[in-house]
Write an enzyme that holds these catalytic residues in place. Sequence first.
Site, PDB file in Angstrom:
ATOM      1  N   GLU A 110      36.718  29.645  26.980  1.00  0.00           N
ATOM      2  CA  GLU A 110      37.629  31.044  27.210  1.00  0.00           C
ATOM      3  C   GLU A 110      38.147  31.654  25.905  1.00  0.00           C
ATOM      4  OE1 GLU A 110      39.995  30.985  30.594  1.00  0.00           O
ATOM      5  OE2 GLU A 110      39.094  29.033  31.387  1.00  0.00           O
ATOM      6  N   HIS A 124      37.858  34.866  33.695  1.00  0.00           N
ATOM      7  CA  HIS A 124      37.837  34.011  35.101  1.00  0.00           C
ATOM      8  C   HIS A 124      37.142  32.627  34.722  1.00  0.00           C
ATOM      9  CE1 HIS A 124      37.698  32.991  39.360  1.00  0.00           C
ATOM     10  NE2 HIS A 124      36.767  32.672  39.176  1.00  0.00           N
ATOM     11  N   GLY A 154      49.374  30.269  29.365  1.00  0.00           N
ATOM     12  CA  GLY A 154      49.387  31.237  28.320  1.00  0.00           C
ATOM     13  C   GLY A 154      48.437  31.017  27.089  1.00  0.00           C
ATOM     14  N   SER A 155      47.669  29.892  27.400  1.00  0.00           N
ATOM     15  CA  SER A 155      46.651  29.593  26.210  1.00  0.00           C
ATOM     16  C   SER A 155      45.640  31.021  25.782  1.00  0.00           C
ATOM     17  CB  SER A 155      46.102  28.235  26.420  1.00  0.00           C
ATOM     18  OG  SER A 155      44.830  28.500  27.557  1.00  0.00           O
ATOM     19  N   ASP A 206      38.087  45.972  38.677  1.00  0.00           N
ATOM     20  CA  ASP A 206      38.216  47.016  39.428  1.00  0.00           C
ATOM     21  C   ASP A 206      38.747  46.753  40.901  1.00  0.00           C
ATOM     22  OD1 ASP A 206      36.551  45.242  41.307  1.00  0.00           O
ATOM     23  OD2 ASP A 206      34.608  46.368  40.948  1.00  0.00           O
ATOM     24  N   GLU A 207      38.569  47.282  42.000  1.00  0.00           N
ATOM     25  CA  GLU A 207      39.435  47.162  43.261  1.00  0.00           C
ATOM     26  C   GLU A 207      39.210  45.731  43.782  1.00  0.00           C
ATOM     27  OE1 GLU A 207      39.898  50.776  45.121  1.00  0.00           O
ATOM     28  OE2 GLU A 207      40.410  51.812  43.016  1.00  0.00           O
ATOM     29  N   ASP A 229      37.758  39.615  41.264  1.00  0.00           N
ATOM     30  CA  ASP A 229      36.811  38.894  40.423  1.00  0.00           C
ATOM     31  C   ASP A 229      35.441  39.619  40.312  1.00  0.00           C
ATOM     32  OD1 ASP A 229      38.802  37.106  39.590  1.00  0.00           O
ATOM     33  OD2 ASP A 229      38.248  35.678  41.074  1.00  0.00           O
ATOM     34  N   MET A 283      48.207  35.591  38.018  1.00  0.00           N
ATOM     35  CA  MET A 283      47.630  35.075  39.237  1.00  0.00           C
ATOM     36  C   MET A 283      48.003  36.063  40.231  1.00  0.00           C
ATOM     37  SD  MET A 283      46.014  32.764  38.113  1.00  0.00           S
ATOM     38  CE  MET A 283      45.091  31.171  38.383  1.00  0.00           C
TER      39      MET A 283
END
Length: 203
Positions: A174, A109, A12-13, A141-142, A145, A90
């Site tokens: 990130e 990502h 959770g960072s 989207d579907e 990544d 995940m």
Amino acid sequence: MHSLGILLSGRGSNFVSIADSIDARRIADARISVVISNRAEATGIASARERGLTALVIPSKGKPREAHDREVVSALKQHQVDLVCLAGYMRLLSPWFVQQFPRRILNIHPSLLPAFPGLEAQEQAFVYGVKVSGCTVHFVDEELDHGAIIVQKVVPVLDGDDERTLAARILEQEHVAYPEAINLVLRGNFEILGRRLQVKNEK
Ligand code: GAR
């Protein structure tokens, strides 16, 4: 006031960096309405509770993907979430989930997509021998990544690096990239041409 829903599965960072950025007004006019984990032991859930946020565990184990997604979407809607942020979540979202929040789901990502999608991206990049890697915040989207890219940050791979030191330096970026991307999306002054996100002239 925008209402964010954070989905996570572990440490959770990234969630903490988003919450800190909201508190410091680096993300304007937003609040986190709910944090949801599919795993009870996720430390991100404990951090969310320490901050006084609503934190729910909706276990995914043993459930068909869409049945679990329906529970998660129902909690997000109950909390009137208008932007969903995947922060180390995940799980692959079902197409049904994605359709519930068109262009309102973001993911981070730990590679420069389209290189190294999927699991353990930092290790994949290190083993491949690239000289630069980084991170990507993109719309979901579907496909895995895959959606339009919002922000990327480049991180050089140094001679002395191993998978862990590289992953740690990517993680620092990130924590810069995700708040920046959320702010951009919430301000809404961009258009997407094909896959290209272009910020509109602010005049
Ligand atoms: C982060 O490195 C994030 O980019 C990665 O999981 C980590 C979660 O860390 N996500 C993915 O690999 C998604 N494909 P955190 O729980 O400390 O934010």
